[in-house]
Design a protein around this motif. Structure first.
Motif, PDB file in Angstrom:
ATOM      1  N   THR A 658       0.797  -1.325   0.216  1.00  0.00           N
ATOM      2  CA  THR A 658      -0.084  -0.069  -0.060  1.00  0.00           C
ATOM      3  C   THR A 658       0.883   1.184  -0.005  1.00  0.00           C
ATOM      4  O   THR A 658       2.064   1.277   0.314  1.00  0.00           O
ATOM      5  N   LYS A 660       2.169   4.611   1.274  1.00  0.00           N
ATOM      6  CA  LYS A 660       2.224   5.542   2.604  1.00  0.00           C
ATOM      7  C   LYS A 660       2.519   6.976   2.416  1.00  0.00           C
ATOM      8  O   LYS A 660       2.244   7.188   1.341  1.00  0.00           O
ATOM      9  N   GLU A 679       4.347   0.381   1.942  1.00  0.00           N
ATOM     10  CA  GLU A 679       4.578  -0.826   2.893  1.00  0.00           C
ATOM     11  C   GLU A 679       3.786  -2.247   2.573  1.00  0.00           C
ATOM     12  O   GLU A 679       2.689  -1.951   2.229  1.00  0.00           O
ATOM     13  N   PRO A 680       4.387  -3.296   2.670  1.00  0.00           N
ATOM     14  CA  PRO A 680       3.789  -4.483   2.629  1.00  0.00           C
ATOM     15  C   PRO A 680       2.432  -4.663   3.428  1.00  0.00           C
ATOM     16  O   PRO A 680       2.529  -4.461   4.571  1.00  0.00           O
ATOM     17  N   ILE A 681       1.105  -5.318   2.811  1.00  0.00           N
ATOM     18  CA  ILE A 681       0.151  -5.473   3.669  1.00  0.00           C
ATOM     19  C   ILE A 681      -0.243  -6.810   3.697  1.00  0.00           C
ATOM     20  O   ILE A 681      -1.159  -7.211   4.256  1.00  0.00           O
ATOM     21  N   TRP A 682       0.022  -7.567   2.375  1.00  0.00           N
ATOM     22  CA  TRP A 682      -0.324  -8.824   2.450  1.00  0.00           C
ATOM     23  C   TRP A 682       0.654  -9.747   1.835  1.00  0.00           C
ATOM     24  O   TRP A 682       1.651  -9.247   1.243  1.00  0.00           O
ATOM     25  N   SER A 683       1.160 -10.933   2.105  1.00  0.00           N
ATOM     26  CA  SER A 683       1.961 -11.758   1.393  1.00  0.00           C
ATOM     27  C   SER A 683       1.161 -13.131   1.000  1.00  0.00           C
ATOM     28  O   SER A 683       0.729 -13.601   1.928  1.00  0.00           O
TER      29      SER A 683
ATOM     30  N   PHE B 133      -4.033   0.504   8.063  1.00  0.00           N
ATOM     31  CA  PHE B 133      -4.206  -1.037   8.068  1.00  0.00           C
ATOM     32  C   PHE B 133      -3.601  -1.376   9.643  1.00  0.00           C
ATOM     33  O   PHE B 133      -2.714  -0.958   9.958  1.00  0.00           O
ATOM     34  N   SER B 135      -2.283  -5.084  10.583  1.00  0.00           N
ATOM     35  CA  SER B 135      -1.761  -5.999  10.126  1.00  0.00           C
ATOM     36  C   SER B 135      -1.535  -7.011  11.044  1.00  0.00           C
ATOM     37  O   SER B 135      -0.965  -6.802  12.196  1.00  0.00           O
ATOM     38  N   PHE B 149       7.085 -14.961   6.621  1.00  0.00           N
ATOM     39  CA  PHE B 149       5.845 -14.791   7.108  1.00  0.00           C
ATOM     40  C   PHE B 149       4.451 -14.776   6.228  1.00  0.00           C
ATOM     41  O   PHE B 149       4.829 -14.130   5.161  1.00  0.00           O
ATOM     42  N   ALA B 150       3.483 -15.342   6.417  1.00  0.00           N
ATOM     43  CA  ALA B 150       2.410 -15.086   5.541  1.00  0.00           C
ATOM     44  C   ALA B 150       1.782 -13.756   6.522  1.00  0.00           C
ATOM     45  O   ALA B 150       1.209 -13.696   7.628  1.00  0.00           O
ATOM     46  N   LEU B 151       1.782 -12.562   5.590  1.00  0.00           N
ATOM     47  CA  LEU B 151       1.194 -11.407   6.133  1.00  0.00           C
ATOM     48  C   LEU B 151      -0.123 -11.102   5.611  1.00  0.00           C
ATOM     49  O   LEU B 151      -0.495 -11.262   4.622  1.00  0.00           O
ATOM     50  N   THR B 152      -1.038 -10.479   6.532  1.00  0.00           N
ATOM     51  CA  THR B 152      -2.274  -9.840   5.868  1.00  0.00           C
ATOM     52  C   THR B 152      -2.656  -8.789   6.766  1.00  0.00           C
ATOM     53  O   THR B 152      -2.315  -8.513   7.855  1.00  0.00           O
ATOM     54  N   SER B 153      -3.350  -8.031   6.349  1.00  0.00           N
ATOM     55  CA  SER B 153      -4.010  -6.622   6.766  1.00  0.00           C
ATOM     56  C   SER B 153      -5.359  -6.380   6.432  1.00  0.00           C
ATOM     57  O   SER B 153      -5.823  -6.977   5.601  1.00  0.00           O
ATOM     58  N   ILE B 178       0.089 -21.104   3.147  1.00  0.00           N
ATOM     59  CA  ILE B 178       0.367 -20.552   1.809  1.00  0.00           C
ATOM     60  C   ILE B 178      -0.082 -18.931   1.932  1.00  0.00           C
ATOM     61  O   ILE B 178       0.908 -18.027   1.497  1.00  0.00           O
ATOM     62  N   GLY B 179      -1.212 -18.691   2.418  1.00  0.00           N
ATOM     63  CA  GLY B 179      -1.894 -17.508   2.656  1.00  0.00           C
ATOM     64  C   GLY B 179      -2.550 -17.357   3.690  1.00  0.00           C
ATOM     65  O   GLY B 179      -3.320 -18.399   4.128  1.00  0.00           O
ATOM     66  N   VAL B 180      -2.705 -16.430   4.298  1.00  0.00           N
ATOM     67  CA  VAL B 180      -4.088 -16.273   5.474  1.00  0.00           C
ATOM     68  C   VAL B 180      -4.600 -14.828   5.228  1.00  0.00           C
ATOM     69  O   VAL B 180      -4.001 -13.911   4.721  1.00  0.00           O
TER      70      VAL B 180
END
Lengths: 998, 299
Positions: A658, A660, A679-683, B133, B135, B149-153, B178-180
């Motif tokens: 996203t 910033k 900034e990373p918000i998901w992976s 966000f 996260s 890390f599986a990152l999510t926001s 894999i993803g969350v």
């Protein structure tokens, strides 16, 4: 019984109907009416002339696109062309006995002989050379095996092969690795007494001279020559029995005089003494000159004469770096000519060159000198091949084949350009289409209109042809009229939107505009900002529409943005160049101070209709372009909703970012443009042991969707899940990522994902065990079709995924649709939980696929065809209805009404559905589809080594009359009817009057 | 009497299950989805890592408790407020089942969520004001956590709107996340209104999805076999012609022969009747013969 028969008949009719729609083939006389095909060969790197004898004069060329072609020396036309295929790049070419063309390719692994007149493969020989070494070919002037044909030598690394030119059989082979492990043979020469010498390097420590028995390949003697200095093993030249090499520090030229009997005399000459200056960089050029060697010293080209008796060096001439020398050509017995091409003073930018030909023994006297001017968009000359011919006055004349900076090929003779081939078009890297100017004479090329007499004559001929009254000549005239109709080549927009400009970007950094009517080049420009500069070459990356004027379409021209990057060792910063699409001029250019990792066109335009772009650099900072205050305020308005993602195939991750706050220009040193932190918000992390990203496909940003719902035969509704932020990702197991055969079925597997790129939500995940890449996919509306290989069944397969929205299932009434939660005007948030239904199906498919796309039309009403670039370099149109996941073996009555085809195990291929019909698009790499303004029609541009353009109507042209519709006939019929009505009316009136008088 | 006993047993089991906060393993939505609402209060024993180290604090080898075929695994949920450092926010527990084919399956996710500290509440309020966000992340490899890390926001406002009813959608494969996807359990409209949450305790819902296998084209072949059709080498459908019965094949021969035979029999019968005139009314017999020859005679 009756019912069954009825059902079967209905089924038959249905299948026939469906097939009927697919069989939208051409008639013979329609070929070439709205399609065109152009053949190219690519950038030439080897050329051999065949001008002796009474046959047709031709030149055989080998190109960087792995093609071998025979060109007509008079016109530049292709007599024949063979494309060797990926990885099979041409190393050397030669002609033997004026009969065979010998090609050496794939690092010396493949030797092939082609029949000179027609390019038929005569024989092929597979060798096992040392990998990683440069392979060379030497045609010997002797016959080793007494088959009345001279033989040849192939050498690469430590391997030497003597091959029969008659059948490609190996006469002998010598592996020098057994003698010395680190031996690399660089040059081979045959001495006058019939002894074969091989000269090469043994590590960096010294030269090695090998004496080989020509008849049996026995190694007579191996003579390592110790040299006090470490050598640069990149290049070695052999001039009249003298080996010339450079030392690793580029300070000294080492010459070794080889004498029969095995004696070697070493002479060392300081390079700085030769050029009388301090030497910063030096290398030996691979140009073979008679009695001389060319060096590049401090960026200048120095030609040095080698004394074969003493090994002494003597500078003949010093040139600027832009000079190009040809290999020496033996004209008559002791006369060896070399061509020297130099831009005249200031001439490099306007295309003026001087072409000099000198003889090796009298370097200072020009044998011929011409001044040639090439078009300025050809840039500098990169390569020259010399050929001699006997003039009418019995003296020798010279012609030169030159390769331009834009990869074009031209033949120069008597100071004139005889012909030019635009072979840069064989290496297109990106394409875009632009509308032509509106009908107002402000464009550079104006067309001559037909006069009235011509127009009337044309219609009269067409009428005769329709009524079968035309003679054979008249029919030919009608066909010629159709093929060269000025209507399709006009330089203005047409009502149906068939005429467009195809803007293509080539590997050489040239932008070319082609007319869709006949494929002619409207303009071309070699972008100055993408030309090599002080030794640093630049690579074009992408072509993006920058400004497409709608409101000011009459005053402003569309502008296209070309993104490139420097190819320096440490410098890989981005380069932007803006090109006017109508004028073909570079408007401005800009050198960025960061490397561009990702280019994102944003869906906003400013008041001057310039599209906003986001460039992501290597530090994950986002740069907004154009860097104006207006674009900044526009971007800030939408900033909170901007999310982008980066796919890292090496790491196997997809990360969403996203935007910033803005980077402070003063404290963080970012001065130009508007730069934002991200900034990373998901992976999404694919497990590296089991999954490797193979393909990532997105929907087209300009895709038109006509309806959000699908009405079923049962009058039920399915809502398409039309999320624009969806991507399709296919991963395969690491072993299955390589070529077919590298993994067993149990080791292979493919997983298909649908991911929402705003939240990183995995919407759907489906695994296909035993499947193997490469995966080709196309994503359109709410469906994905992907192609892969089934290792268990040993066949190709295609799968389809269709996604439907379950959240909207309640909105079935008209009122609910208009006022409910999900009407088109209410925003949809990705942060709400989607409820989707996924329908899938898998079919067998016959071909492997090179490229895949889908037709696109202006409003999206017309049915879709999936266009598949097949392994035969043709384009196959497959009706999307064959991929419907709702197909069942025996569809119900309602489903049949809806047009669902009964399920078959494989996708049927009809010979008529090849839209390339008779043509092949050699080396097919990409297919571009563009909607015409006419809803039924989609324009298709296919590129590879060849170019092919056509238009296709997936549901037939339901919205227009065909082009050969005879308006004259219609008019005549109407007039005749009116006359008939009037005549009969008059007659009936008369008769009535007569009746009354009776 | 028996029914009562059964009723009592069911009641006891139900009570026991609620008392241990065990929720049903039933598949309420889909067969592949395990929905486990973890509604219990945050476990006090959950090891809250001290400091703000982003790495996972819990050594999993120690936390793995063998229990029959299944192993228990614990991993930390970490959160961050609008790009701040990641800190522990709770602990997930899951079961690892070794499958027969080799490979592992993750099952039965539970979450013991830490409540927000006052500082975190303040940070969250800032996120709400800026529409920023919130996260969270979990290690991609939960069995032996690494760097990934599986990152999510989610937009903090979405979470506030739902009063901290959160939902985790895990996509797992072979013991790897894999993803969350993290979000509010209820829908979040756009534009997002600013609403201060009325309570600060989490109500978590965990959905775990594992791989779904694609429909095999072979099933199509099976389907064809069921309908009696065959698939040719090139995959096209070949209509199998059903074997005709004997009658269907030769009726055109049998019928005339039958008629001829019948005719012949009746002829013979007529001759016989004519040969013995005294036995019945003369001339009436042929008419009375039924076509079958064996029908009852009318009297």
């Amino acid at each position: 019984m009756n019912l069954q028969v009825l059902q079967q008949t209905a089924l038959g009719v249905l299948i026939l109907c469906s097939i009927w729609i697919c069989c939208d083939a051409l008639y013979e006389d329609q070929v070439g009416v709205w399609d065109w095909h152009q053949q190219y060969i690519g950038k030439v790197k080897h050329a051999v002339f065949q001008t002796q004898g009474s046959g047709r004069k031709r030149v055989i060329v080998g190109t960087e696109e792995d093609a071998i072609a025979s060109l007509n020396l008079r016109t530049g036309e292709v007599y024949w062309r063979r494309v060797l295929g990926e990885g099979d790049s041409v190393n050397a070419l030669d002609i033997i006995n004026g009969k065979y063309v010998i090609s050496l390719s794939k690092d010396g692994s493949n030797v092939r002989a082609w029949h000179l007149p027609d390019g038929a493969l005569v024989w092929e020989s597979l060798l096992l050379p040392s990998m990683g070494s440069v392979a060379s070919l030497l045609v010997l002037p002797v016959d080793i095996n007494n088959d009345r044909m001279n033989d040849m030598l192939i050498f690469s690394g430590s391997m030497l092969y003597a091959l029969s030119c008659h059948d490609g059989g190996i006469i002998w082979k010598a592996d020098l690795q057994a003698l010395r492990e680190d031996l690399v043979i660089k040059k081979v020469s045959l001495s006058s007494d019939g002894t074969l010498f091989g000269v090469g390097f043994s590590d960096v420590s010294g030269l090695v001279i090998v004496e080989i028995d020509l008849r049996f390949g026995h190694i007579r003697k191996i003579n390592p020559v110790g040299i006090s200095k470490a050598l640069d093993t990149k290049e070695l030249m052999l001039v009249n029995g003298v080996a010339v090499a450079l030392d690793a520090a580029f300070t000294t030229v080492v010459t070794a005089l080889i004498k029969t009997g095995g004696d070697v005399k070493i002479v060392e000459t300081l390079l700085s003494d030769l050029v009388s200056a301090e030497v910063k960089s030096a290398q030996i050029l691979s140009t073979t000159l008679e009695g001389a060697v060319a060096f590049q010293v401090n960026g200048k080209v120095v030609v040095v004469k080698v004394d074969s008796a003493t090994g002494q060096l003597d500078v003949l001439e010093v040139f600027e770096s832009s000079v190009v020398l040809s290999n020496s050509l033996n004209v008559v017995e002791s006369k060896h000519a070399t061509a020297i091409v130099e831009p005249t003073e200031d001439g490099g930018s306007i295309g003026k060159f001087s072409l000099r030909v000198v003889y090796a023994n009298s370097w200072s006297v020009d044998a011929a000198k011409d001044s040639v001017s090439l078009e300025s968009h050809r840039g500098l000359i990169r390569k020259v091949f010399l050929n001699a011919y006997l003039r009418t006055d019995r003296s020798y004349g010279f012609r030169a084949l030159v390769v331009g900076e834009d990869d074009s090929l031209s033949l120069l003779q008597q100071g004139e350009v005889v012909w030019t081939r635009e072979d840069g078009l064989a290496s297109i890297i990106d394409t875009w289409t632009s509308e032509l100017p509106l009908e107002r004479d402000r464009h550079p090329v104006s067309e001559v209109e037909h006069d009235l007499a011509d127009w009337l004559r044309g219609h009269w001929l067409k009428l005769k042809a329709t009524l079968f009254l035309a003679s054979a000549e008249e029919l030919a005239a009608v066909q010629a009229l159709r093929l060269h109709s000025s209507d399709k080549t006009k330089m203005a927009r047409d009502h149906n939107g068939f005429r467009k400009l195809l803007i293509v970007l080539t590997k050489a950094g040239k932008v070319i505009a082609l007319h869709t009517g006949d494929g002619r080049i409207v303009w071309s420009v070699l972008l100055p900002s993408l030309r090599a500069e002080s030794g640093i070459s630049k690579v074009p990356l992408k072509l993006m529409p920058w400004q497409v004027p709608h409101q000011h379409a009459l005053d402003e021209n569309p502008v296209v943005l070309v993104v490139g990057r420097s190819k320096g060792i440490s410098d890989s910063t981005g380069i932007l160049s803006w090109v006017d699409v109508y004028k073909g001029k570079e408007l401005r250019s800009s050198k960025l101070n960061f490397p561009v990792k990702l280019m994102i066109p944003l869906p906003f335009t400013d008041t001057s209709e310039q599209r906003l772009h986001l460039f992501i650099d290597d530090k994950q900072k986002a740069h907004v372009f154009p860097a104006t205050e207006e674009s900044l305020s526009l971007f800030l308005k939408h900033k909170a909703n901007v999310v982008y993602h980066i796919v890292d195939k090496e790491k196997g991750t997809i990360v969403g970012y996203t935007i910033k706050n803005m980077v402070d220009g003063i404290t963080e040193g970012e001065t130009d443009g508007h730069v934002f932190h991200t900034e990373p918000i998901w992976s999404v992390i694919f497990p590296s042991e089991t999954e490797v990203i193979s393909t990532v496909v997105t929907r087209r940003p300009d895709e038109a969707v006509h309806t959000q719902s699908k009405i079923l035969g049962s009058r039920d509704v399915l809502y398409k899940y039309l999320n624009k932020n969806m991507i399709f990702v296919a991963t395969v197991t690491p072993k299955a990522a390589q070529h077919i055969g590298s993994a067993t079925p149990e080791e292979a597997g493919l997983v298909a994902y649908l991911i929402d790129t705003v939240t990183g939500r995995v919407l759907h995940r489906v695994s296909h065990p035993f499947m193997q890449g490469p995966v080709h996919a196309v994503f359109n509306e709410n469906w994905v079709v992907y192609h892969y290989f089934n290792l268990k069944m040993y066949r190709y397969e295609m799968s389809v995924i269709e996604i439907y929205d379950q959240n909207r299932m309640g909105d079935k009434g008209v009122l609910q649709l208009m006022l409910g939660r999900h009407n088109a005007s209410s925003p949809v948030s990705s942060y709400s939980i989607p409820s989707i239904e996924v329908k899938t199906q898998t079919y067998f498919f016959t071909f492997s696929v090179k490229a895949m796309t889908v037709t696109s039309t202006a409003r999206g009403i017309t049915g879709k065809h999936i266009l598949v670039g097949t392994v035969n370099d043709q384009v196959l149109a497959l009706d999307k209805r064959f991929f419907d996941p709702r197909r069942t073996v025996s569809p119900s009555q309602a489903e049949r009404e809806e047009g669902i085809i009964p399920l078959t195990d494989a996708i049927p291929i009809f010979p008529q559905s090849y839209i390339t019909h008779v043509h092949q698009v050699e080396g097919l790499r990409g297919i571009l589809t563009v909607p015409a303004r006419l809803e039924s029609t989609s324009l298709v541009f296919t590129y590879g080594l060849d170019l092919f353009f056509t238009r296709t109507a997936p549901s037939r042209t339901y919205d227009s009359l065909t082009e050969d519709f005879s308006y004259a006939l219609l008019l005549i019929t109407i007039v005749a009817l009116i006359i008939g009505i009037v005549v009969t009316w008059i007659l009936s009136e008369r008769k009535e009057l007569g009746e009354k008088w009776k | 009497m028996k029914v009562r006993w059964i009723g009592l047993i069911i009641l006891t089991v139900a009570l026991w299950s609620t008392s241990t906060a065990f929720q049903s393993d039933e598949l309420p939505e889909d067969e592949d989805e395990w929905i486990v609402p973890a509604r219990g209060p945050p476990a006090p024993a959950a090891p809250a890592p001290a400091g703000a180290a982003p790495a996972v604090k819990i050594p999993t080898s120690a936390s793995r408790v063998p229990s029959g075929a299944d192993k228990k695994v614990q991993f930390t949920l970490e959160h961050s407020f609008g790009g701040s450092e990641f800190k522990s926010a709770g602990v997930f527990t899951a079961r690892v089942r070794e499958s027969v084919k080799g490979g592992q399956t993750l099952l039965k996710f539970r979450l013991s969520r830490n409540s927000f500290t006052s500082e975190e509440k303040y940070l969250f309020q800032t996120l709400l004001d800026n529409d920023d966000f919130y996260s969270v992340r979990v290690p991609a490899n939960v069995i032996s956590p690494g760097e990934e890390f599986a990152l999510t926001s989610v937009k903090a406002r979405c979470l506030a709107l739902s009063n901290f009813q959160e939902r985790f959608d895990f996509h797992v494969d072979q013991g790897q996340v894999i993803g969350v996807t993290y979000g509010s359990a209820v829908s979040c409209p756009y534009p997002r209104p600013l609403q201060t949450p009325s309570q600060w305790s989490f109500d978590s819902l965990i959905v775990v999805k594992s791989s779904e296998q694609a429909l095999r084209s072979l099933t199509n072949i099976d389907a064809f076999e069921a309908t009696g059709d065959e698939v040719a080498e090139d995959g096209t459908l070949v209509k199998k012609i059903p074997e005709k019965s004997f009658w269907a094949k030769y009726w055109m021969y049998i019928l005339p022969i039958g008629l001829i035979v019948l005719n012949a029999i009746s002829q013979v019968a007529n001759i016989a009747e004519e040969g013995a005139p005294g036995q019945g009314p003369p001339g009436a017999a042929p008419q009375r013969l039924a076509p079958g020859g064996a029908g009852p005679r009318r009297r």
